[in-house]
Design a protein around this motif. Structure first.
Motif, mmCIF file in Angstrom:
data_model
loop_
_atom_site.group_PDB
_atom_site.id
_atom_site.type_symbol
_atom_site.label_atom_id
_atom_site.label_comp_id
_atom_site.label_asym_id
_atom_site.label_seq_id
_atom_site.Cartn_x
_atom_site.Cartn_y
_atom_site.Cartn_z
ATOM 1 N N VAL A 193 0.835 -1.203 0.000
ATOM 2 C CA VAL A 193 0.000 0.000 0.000
ATOM 3 C C VAL A 193 0.869 1.253 0.000
ATOM 4 O O VAL A 193 0.556 2.252 -0.669
ATOM 5 C CB VAL A 193 -0.952 -0.030 1.209
ATOM 6 C CG1 VAL A 193 -1.743 1.260 1.311
ATOM 7 C CG2 VAL A 193 -1.897 -1.219 1.106
ATOM 8 N N ARG A 194 1.959 1.202 0.746
ATOM 9 C CA ARG A 194 2.817 2.391 0.805
ATOM 10 C C ARG A 194 3.429 2.709 -0.550
ATOM 11 O O ARG A 194 3.535 3.881 -0.939
ATOM 12 C CB ARG A 194 3.913 2.177 1.852
ATOM 13 C CG ARG A 194 4.759 3.437 2.088
ATOM 14 C CD ARG A 194 5.742 3.266 3.215
ATOM 15 N NE ARG A 194 6.786 2.309 2.904
ATOM 16 C CZ ARG A 194 6.977 1.175 3.559
ATOM 17 N NH1 ARG A 194 6.159 0.848 4.551
ATOM 18 N NH2 ARG A 194 7.944 0.344 3.229
ATOM 19 N N GLN A 195 3.818 1.679 -1.282
ATOM 20 C CA GLN A 195 4.423 1.909 -2.591
ATOM 21 C C GLN A 195 3.382 2.288 -3.648
ATOM 22 O O GLN A 195 3.718 2.932 -4.633
ATOM 23 C CB GLN A 195 5.184 0.657 -3.046
ATOM 24 C CG GLN A 195 6.392 0.323 -2.181
ATOM 25 C CD GLN A 195 7.423 1.429 -2.206
ATOM 26 O OE1 GLN A 195 7.559 2.173 -1.239
ATOM 27 N NE2 GLN A 195 8.121 1.576 -3.326
ATOM 28 N N SER B 206 -0.535 6.228 -6.893
ATOM 29 C CA SER B 206 -1.157 6.043 -8.206
ATOM 30 C C SER B 206 -2.061 4.821 -8.256
ATOM 31 O O SER B 206 -3.269 4.927 -8.504
ATOM 32 C CB SER B 206 -0.073 5.933 -9.289
ATOM 33 O OG SER B 206 0.784 4.838 -9.005
ATOM 34 N N ILE B 207 -1.509 3.646 -8.010
ATOM 35 C CA ILE B 207 -2.211 2.402 -8.325
ATOM 36 C C ILE B 207 -3.459 2.217 -7.481
ATOM 37 O O ILE B 207 -4.479 1.732 -7.982
ATOM 38 C CB ILE B 207 -1.248 1.211 -8.160
ATOM 39 C CG1 ILE B 207 -0.111 1.306 -9.184
ATOM 40 C CG2 ILE B 207 -1.980 -0.107 -8.299
ATOM 41 C CD1 ILE B 207 0.893 0.191 -9.102
ATOM 42 N N ILE B 208 -3.416 2.624 -6.214
ATOM 43 C CA ILE B 208 -4.578 2.357 -5.372
ATOM 44 C C ILE B 208 -5.781 3.212 -5.767
ATOM 45 O O ILE B 208 -6.896 2.965 -5.306
ATOM 46 C CB ILE B 208 -4.246 2.593 -3.883
ATOM 47 C CG1 ILE B 208 -3.852 4.058 -3.638
ATOM 48 C CG2 ILE B 208 -3.161 1.655 -3.406
ATOM 49 C CD1 ILE B 208 -3.657 4.362 -2.159
ATOM 50 N N TYR B 209 -5.558 4.193 -6.631
ATOM 51 C CA TYR B 209 -6.676 5.036 -7.065
ATOM 52 C C TYR B 209 -7.197 4.670 -8.456
ATOM 53 O O TYR B 209 -8.001 5.404 -9.023
ATOM 54 C CB TYR B 209 -6.247 6.513 -7.063
ATOM 55 C CG TYR B 209 -5.696 6.980 -5.745
ATOM 56 C CD1 TYR B 209 -6.524 7.080 -4.622
ATOM 57 C CD2 TYR B 209 -4.356 7.320 -5.611
ATOM 58 C CE1 TYR B 209 -6.009 7.505 -3.409
ATOM 59 C CE2 TYR B 209 -3.837 7.748 -4.398
ATOM 60 C CZ TYR B 209 -4.663 7.830 -3.312
ATOM 61 O OH TYR B 209 -4.169 8.257 -2.096
ATOM 62 N N TYR C 282 -9.253 -0.418 -9.708
ATOM 63 C CA TYR C 282 -9.166 -1.793 -10.203
ATOM 64 C C TYR C 282 -8.522 -2.713 -9.152
ATOM 65 O O TYR C 282 -9.173 -3.621 -8.631
ATOM 66 C CB TYR C 282 -8.366 -1.843 -11.504
ATOM 67 C CG TYR C 282 -8.302 -3.231 -12.120
ATOM 68 C CD1 TYR C 282 -9.398 -3.739 -12.821
ATOM 69 C CD2 TYR C 282 -7.175 -4.021 -11.986
ATOM 70 C CE1 TYR C 282 -9.347 -5.008 -13.366
ATOM 71 C CE2 TYR C 282 -7.124 -5.294 -12.529
ATOM 72 C CZ TYR C 282 -8.207 -5.780 -13.217
ATOM 73 O OH TYR C 282 -8.157 -7.047 -13.760
ATOM 74 N N MET C 283 -7.247 -2.448 -8.848
ATOM 75 C CA MET C 283 -6.528 -3.332 -7.946
ATOM 76 C C MET C 283 -7.161 -3.375 -6.557
ATOM 77 O O MET C 283 -7.455 -4.451 -6.012
ATOM 78 C CB MET C 283 -5.060 -2.891 -7.839
ATOM 79 C CG MET C 283 -4.182 -3.859 -7.039
ATOM 80 S SD MET C 283 -4.067 -3.483 -5.278
ATOM 81 C CE MET C 283 -2.959 -2.087 -5.339
ATOM 82 N N MET C 284 -7.436 -2.210 -5.949
ATOM 83 C CA MET C 284 -7.992 -2.188 -4.605
ATOM 84 C C MET C 284 -9.414 -2.736 -4.579
ATOM 85 O O MET C 284 -9.803 -3.428 -3.626
ATOM 86 C CB MET C 284 -7.961 -0.768 -4.044
ATOM 87 C CG MET C 284 -6.568 -0.240 -3.761
ATOM 88 S SD MET C 284 -5.646 -1.266 -2.583
ATOM 89 C CE MET C 284 -6.642 -1.072 -1.121
ATOM 90 N N ASP C 285 -10.183 -2.462 -5.643
ATOM 91 C CA ASP C 285 -11.533 -3.018 -5.701
ATOM 92 C C ASP C 285 -11.488 -4.544 -5.731
ATOM 93 O O ASP C 285 -12.287 -5.221 -5.058
ATOM 94 C CB ASP C 285 -12.263 -2.500 -6.926
ATOM 95 C CG ASP C 285 -12.604 -1.015 -6.801
ATOM 96 O OD1 ASP C 285 -12.415 -0.480 -5.688
ATOM 97 O OD2 ASP C 285 -13.043 -0.411 -7.796
ATOM 98 N N MET C 286 -10.558 -5.070 -6.515
ATOM 99 C CA MET C 286 -10.449 -6.527 -6.599
ATOM 100 C C MET C 286 -10.026 -7.128 -5.263
ATOM 101 O O MET C 286 -10.603 -8.116 -4.798
ATOM 102 C CB MET C 286 -9.429 -6.903 -7.683
ATOM 103 C CG MET C 286 -9.781 -6.398 -9.069
ATOM 104 S SD MET C 286 -11.285 -7.118 -9.693
ATOM 105 C CE MET C 286 -10.795 -8.814 -9.759
ATOM 106 N N ASN D 112 -2.942 4.815 7.452
ATOM 107 C CA ASN D 112 -1.678 5.561 7.389
ATOM 108 C C ASN D 112 -1.655 6.464 6.165
ATOM 109 O O ASN D 112 -1.204 7.621 6.221
ATOM 110 C CB ASN D 112 -0.513 4.579 7.363
ATOM 111 C CG ASN D 112 0.807 5.251 7.648
ATOM 112 O OD1 ASN D 112 0.850 6.369 8.174
ATOM 113 N ND2 ASN D 112 1.898 4.592 7.312
ATOM 114 N N VAL D 113 -2.159 5.953 5.042
ATOM 115 C CA VAL D 113 -2.234 6.778 3.837
ATOM 116 C C VAL D 113 -3.192 7.946 4.051
ATOM 117 O O VAL D 113 -2.911 9.096 3.665
ATOM 118 C CB VAL D 113 -2.674 5.916 2.637
ATOM 119 C CG1 VAL D 113 -2.919 6.789 1.411
ATOM 120 C CG2 VAL D 113 -1.628 4.851 2.324
ATOM 121 N N ALA D 114 -4.337 7.672 4.666
ATOM 122 C CA ALA D 114 -5.304 8.735 4.934
ATOM 123 C C ALA D 114 -4.727 9.788 5.859
ATOM 124 O O ALA D 114 -4.990 10.990 5.700
ATOM 125 C CB ALA D 114 -6.575 8.133 5.540
#
Length: 1188
Positions: free
Chosen positions: A144-146, A150-153, A156-160, A193-195
């Protein structure tokens, strides 16, 4: 979401289709086969070819499969940096995100233990998998930190991943549910942590935007304003997206799993929500989230309650957050206070620590809340007591006002002196004055400097109070002296008091140095102050007794090196004065121990102390001789003054003879004359006789110690032998004294003397002492036994006091003291039984009281039976049956020969026989001979007396067979046949045909011998077995003798049957083995019907075969095996904003923590030759010959 559905469908086909019942049963990791790499799509392992993961994987060389290493295998190996693994996965995701996401999904599936033909015990005790759990958590956090920029938004990936974990967390497969919940909670923590970072960046951007906008138009940069505005908008959108993800995880996973049926899953949820509230308090530290922690504090599992308390400690530790916890504290304060008394000690400790943190807010805890924690400083569990001591210290001692700034560092008015006063007041108010050592030990870790302030304590005791200062009361001075003594003992011994902690431990070099320094300081301080303290409190027995114990902890070398000889002389004078002033036994023994501690030949002060001791003893013995001559010459009853002087002098001599060798003064002669005069005249006061007996006992023991050294002559041996016999006869004569005190003292000393001078005295190479052996004759044994009957086995007087509560208290205390004395008398006699000083059959009179006096002496009698069985199993069994015969004869004398077998007296004897049967345990091989002999004696007793009704009537003791049948279950199959044959010796042909009620004991006993005789196991359905002939049994194969069970049941054999496969198994049969009598066997019977797979079995079908030998007994499987399932979704919370009412939380926990699967039972192996030899032995007991 179409792609998501496709992937889930693939997973269903490739995952669930290969997940068989065998895989589910093997979640504990017994089939540790390596999974093969998947071929086809290019995985992350393709990109790691030639990387640092080459070499050996799981102990095997990997060549071709190295290219197909999955993400799970890479993380499991732990040889690659997590950062690089995540970066490689991100690259593969950017290249082909479908395959990368599928790789991630398989990663979570494999982490759950589902790997096709490869199943692992992910959360077992193996260090490899413990490390893997940490690697899994670290992987999720780094992922998640890496991807946080970009990717977590990308929707696709996080929804899956979230969809996958949410679906798996709702699975009925425990492994899926546990692993997915752990992964989801760690994912949520990473998102928090991201939030938090987004919130910080958003605040910074907003502040920069406001600063730029507030500039003048000329200095304002519009482009920068647009960039900041665009950045703020982007951050706000990202924050909204993260919040949506967190809400999805919280509502989809946490809300359902924080009350999961598995305690480990609930622990994961509570641990992580505590992290969220601590990390991002602005968003999570509110009542909407705190209520879940509050509700879970009522959990039935201690580990879950413990995790709630540790989560709250992290919040209360930060004082800035206390304002947000006010409502929670007021709502759940009472629950936290009650958890200080939790049955799990770890939970109680953490609850006390949490309340210690709550003390920061003085208005929260009321006086009654604090008092409930104060008394825990006296807890026997040291961690609880230490935590309570820290709470007490911070509550009472850590608050310093402005007036404390100007206090002196030493003396009565120093700060420590005031704190010492507070400690004394607390000790007195607790009303547990005998537990001062426990209080000191509880405060030792947090207040050792205060408790080691000897100067302030001495100043409070010796210095005069200042004007306006309140002096210590007498009770406060006594309490302070006791606390001071306990602190000195704790400092010198460096271990907790008796009953708290593991006892003495090996000290480190640093601890030893600290101990020596403290001991030196104690000696230097109290060597000067102790004579002054003794002079001030010389008339107070309690204070003097405690003060006289200080020299035991002195470093005596300091008297010489520190030139403190004058203080030693002052101490000796004070101790000598105390001996002259007091007659209290405790004070005199304390003086004796003081001289014993100071009379150490290794130090130069020995001669100085020995001279004072010898002079004092000479004076006391000369005085005793003069007084004794006067008393004996008068020939009349001594008056009160003469009796007082004789008693006081004898007390002093006895106290010193306990710790010092006074053999050269020949005290045996004068004491023997005194005792003989008391017997002849009968006018000697009881206290004088009691102390004379004790003093004579010490004389003999010191004489024995000198003889045992090997330097004594033959005349000394002869003299000691004469003295022992004369003294034992004297004690025996005093057993008939009219004084209870004298009788009890004579009995105790006589039992000790018989034990000391038994055959045990010649053990360990002391054969030269054999002439001193003294064995009691039959008359002495009978007299000792009669004494036990008359003074021990007596009913406690009913409480008839009608006075106030104080009179009732002292009456109860007197009863407890009397019971303590009687227990000591019984223990003294039981020692003679277990050391073979008296015949073991005398124990029958003790054993028969087992049930009647179980509450008072049950533990002593049970331990005596256990020790007696270790000495001689057969003789112990004969003693047990003898005790039952005695009770049976007593019942016949009271009720007559025509008694009702339903009478309470007969039922009590039968219940006692059942208790005796339980003491033989489950190993029938070890007790085989003893049980056979027990039945032999019982049968002979039954037919010993003829029938009172004449020929043809039942024998007088026939009902005894009903009692004897309680031991039939302890017989082996072949022994039951032998016993039955022996029974038929005494039976006539007419007896075998009788069916009247008076013959029921014989019929019942014969049935108990025939039950199970055809097989070594009892019947599963009923307790009866077929009575086929020996010839028919030989003709049938072994399998033919097994009883067929009804359809849907099975009989446990050498192998454990496997239950029918069912994806919805709720539980197996719950059995409570403790409620079953050991002679009532039962075997597990499972319902196999497809119509009612969840219906529990009826109790009458539960049998266990206790007649089986070897590992087939299943004695270790005491707990039921339960297949836990998730809680019903109907019980989930419907509203997150519901009121804070913990009653809405309903946690349904499994009845057992046992997660083991039953493996195959070992076959019932035994050595045929050993059975043959045992059979010959049993046949020999019953008088048969067997030719092999």
């Amino acid at each position: 979401m179409i792609a998501a559905q496709d992937i889930q469908t693939d997973f269903h086909q490739e995952g669930y289709s290969r997940l068989s019942d065998t895989d589910l049963e093997d979640l504990e990791g017994r089939n540790g086969k390596s999974g093969k790499g998947k071929k086809g799509k290019k995985t992350l392992g393709d990109k790691l070819k030639g990387s640092e993961v080459r070499g050996r994987v799981n102990g095997h060389h990997q060549e071709n499969d190295m290219e197909n290493l999955s993400l799970f295998e890479i993380v499991k190996l732990g040889k690659s940096a997590t950062q690089s693994v995540v970066d490689d996965w991100i690259e593969s995701y950017k290249t082909e995100r479908d395959s990368a996401v599928l790789e991630l999904i398989n990663f979570f599936i494999h982490c759950s233990g589902c790997f096709g033909t490869y199943t692992v015990n992910l959360y077992g005790k193996s260090p490899l998998w413990k490390k893997f759990k940490l690697s899994l958590c670290e992987f999720i956090a780094v992922l998640v930190r890496q991807c946080q920029y970009s990717i977590i938004y990308d929707e696709y990936m996080m929804d899956m991943v979230i969809s996958l974990l949410t679906g798996l967390s709702d699975s009925q497969v425990r492994a899926f549910r546990h692993t997915s919940t752990l992964a989801a909670m760690k994912l949520m923590t990473a998102l928090v942590n991201v939030a938090l970072n987004l919130s910080i960046n958003l605040d910074n951007t907003q502040r920069q935007y406001e600063t730029e906008r507030n500039k003048s138009i000329g200095k304002r940069a519009n482009e920068r304003l647009e960039l900041l505005l665009q950045k703020r908008k982007e951050l706000q959108e990202n924050q909204d997206e993260i919040e949506n993800m967190m809400n999805a995880i919280f509502k989809g996973v946490f809300i359902h799993r924080y009350r999961d049926v598995i305690a480990e899953i609930r622990v994961v949820c509570i641990e992580e929500i505590g992290m969220w509230m601590k990390m991002y308090s602005e968003a999570f530290l509110n009542d909407s989230y705190l209520k879940y922690v509050g509700w879970t504090m009522y959990d039935k599992q201690g580990e879950v309650r413990l995790k709630c308390l540790t989560a709250l400690q992290g919040l209360y530790y930060n004082r800035e957050l206390n304002a947000r916890l006010e409502l929670f504290t007021s709502r759940f304060k009472d629950r936290i206070v009650s958890m200080t008394l939790d049955k799990e000690y770890d939970v109680a400790v953490q609850a006390i620590k949490l309340l210690t943190l709550v003390l920061h807010n003085d208005e929260v805890l009321m006086a009654e809340d604090c008092e409930s924690v104060y008394h825990l400083v006296y807890s026997a569990h040291r961690p609880v007591a230490v935590a309570a001591g820290e709470f007490l210290y911070k509550k009472l001692f850590s608050h310093h006002g402005p007036e404390d700034e100007g206090r002196p560092r030493r003396g009565r008015q120093c700060l420590n002196a005031n704190l010492i006063r507070t400690t004394v007041l607390f000790f007195l108010e607790s009303e547990l004055h005998e537990h001062g050592a426990y209080l000191v030990d509880s405060l030792w870790d947090c207040a050792s400097e205060l408790l080691k302030d000897w100067e302030s304590m001495i100043s409070l005791l010796l210095d005069e109070p200042y004007p306006g200062e309140e002096a210590l009361t007498d009770a406060q001075e006594a309490a302070l002296i006791e606390i001071m003594l306990c602190a000195v003992r704790q400092t010198c011994e460096c271990h907790p008091p008796i009953g708290r902690g593991p006892g003495k431990r090996v000290l480190t070099a640093k601890e030893k140095k600290t101990q020596l320094d403290d001991r030196t300081k104690i000696t230097e301080t109290f060597a000067v102050a102790l004579p002054l303290l003794l002079a001030k409190y010389s008339v107070d027995p309690d204070k003097v007794t405690n003060l006289l114990q200080f020299p035991q902890y002195f470093d005596l070398e300091i008297y010489t090196t520190g030139r403190l000889e004058k203080h030693l002389d002052a101490l000796l004078r004070q101790v000598r004065d105390v001996v002259e002033k007091h007659t209290d036994t405790d004070v005199l023994e304390a003086c004796s121990m003081t001289f014993h501690a100071l009379c150490n030949e290794e130090f130069t002060i020995y001669n100085r102390v020995d001279i004072v001791r010898s002079q004092m003893i000479d004076e006391q013995i000369d005085k005793f001789h003069r007084l004794l001559e006067d008393v004996l010459q008068e020939g009349e009853e001594p008056d009160e003054d003469d009796a007082y002087h004789v008693l006081s002098t004898l007390k002093r001599i006895t106290a010193f003879h306990n710790a010092h060798d006074l053999t050269k003064w020949d005290l045996f002669t004068c004491n023997y004359k005194l005792l003989n005069s008391g017997l002849q005249n009968g006018d000697m006061p009881e206290q004088i006789v009691a102390h004379a007996l004790q003093c004579t006992h010490y004389v003999i023991l010191w004489h024995l110690a000198r003889v045992s050294e090997g330097s004594a002559s033959k005349d000394d041996m002869v003299l000691l032998r004469r003295q022992v016999r004369a003294f034992c006869m004297m004690c025996q004569r005093y057993l008939n004294s009219i004084s209870t005190v004298v009788k009890e003292q004579a009995f105790t000393i006589l039992c000790d003397a018989l034990l000391i001078f038994s055959y045990q005295i010649v053990a360990s190479g002391r054969e030269a002492l054999e002439p001193l052996v003294f064995s009691p004759d039959a008359s002495l044994q009978s007299e000792l036994l009669n004494f036990i009957h008359d003074h021990v086995f007596v009913d406690q007087d009913e409480d008839s006091s009608t006075g106030g509560s104080e009179e009732h208290y002292y009456d109860e205390a007197g009863k407890i003291e009397a019971l303590h004395r009687r227990r000591n008398l019984l223990a003294a006699f039981c020692k003679l039984i277990i050391y073979n000083v008296v015949e073991m059959k005398t124990g029958a009179d003790i054993f028969k009281q087992y049930m009647r006096y179980y509450n008072d002496y049950g533990d002593i009698i049970k331990e005596t039976m256990s020790k007696a069985r270790q000495i001689d199993k057969i003789q112990c069994a004969k003693t047990l049956i003898l005790s039952l015969q005695q009770l049976f004869n007593e019942m016949l004398n009271d009720l007559g020969c025509n008694f009702d077998r339903s009478a309470s007296a007969f039922f009590g004897i039968k219940e006692l026989a059942r208790r005796f049967s339980l003491t033989f345990g489950l190993d029938q091989i070890k007790t085989r001979e003893a049980i056979a002999m027990l039945h032999k004696d019982g049968i002979e007793f039954t037919f010993k007396e003829p029938s009172p009704q004449g020929e043809g009537g039942p024998p007088l003791n026939l009902a005894f067979l009903d009692i004897l049948s309680e031991f039939s279950s302890k017989l082996l199959r072949q022994d039951k046949k032998t016993v039955h044959l022996y029974l038929e010796r005494f039976m006539t042909f007419q007896m075998a045909l009788q069916r009247d009620d008076c013959w029921l004991p014989l019929i019942s006993y014969r049935n108990s011998l025939q039950a199970g005789a055809d097989d070594d196991t009892l019947s599963v359905i009923s307790g009866m077995s077929s009575r086929s002939s020996a010839r028919s049994r030989r003709s049938k194969p072994p399998a033919a003798s097994k009883r067929k069970l009804p359809e849907g049941t099975y009989q446990s054999g050498p192998q454990t049957p496997v239950m029918m496969s069912s994806p919805h198994i709720v539980s197996t049969v719950l059995r409570d083995a403790k409620k079953l009598r050991p002679e009532q066997g039962y075997m597990g019977v499972y319902s196999m019907s497809n119509e009612t797979p969840h219906t529990p079995l009826q109790p009458q079908h539960q049998h266990m075969n206790y007649n089986r030998r070897g590992s087939g007994l299943m004695e270790d499987d005491e707990e039921p095996i339960v297949e836990d399932v998730m809680m019903s979704s109907e019980e989930r919370l419907d509203d997150l904003n519901e009121g804070m009412d913990f009653d809405t939380m309903d946690i349904d926990l499994p009845p057992s923590k046992n997660r083991r699967e039953r493996s195959e039972l070992k076959p019932d192996y035994f050595d045929p030759m050993s059975v043959v030899s045992f059979t010959m032995f049993i046949a020999f007991i019953f008088g048969y010959e067997i030719n092999l």
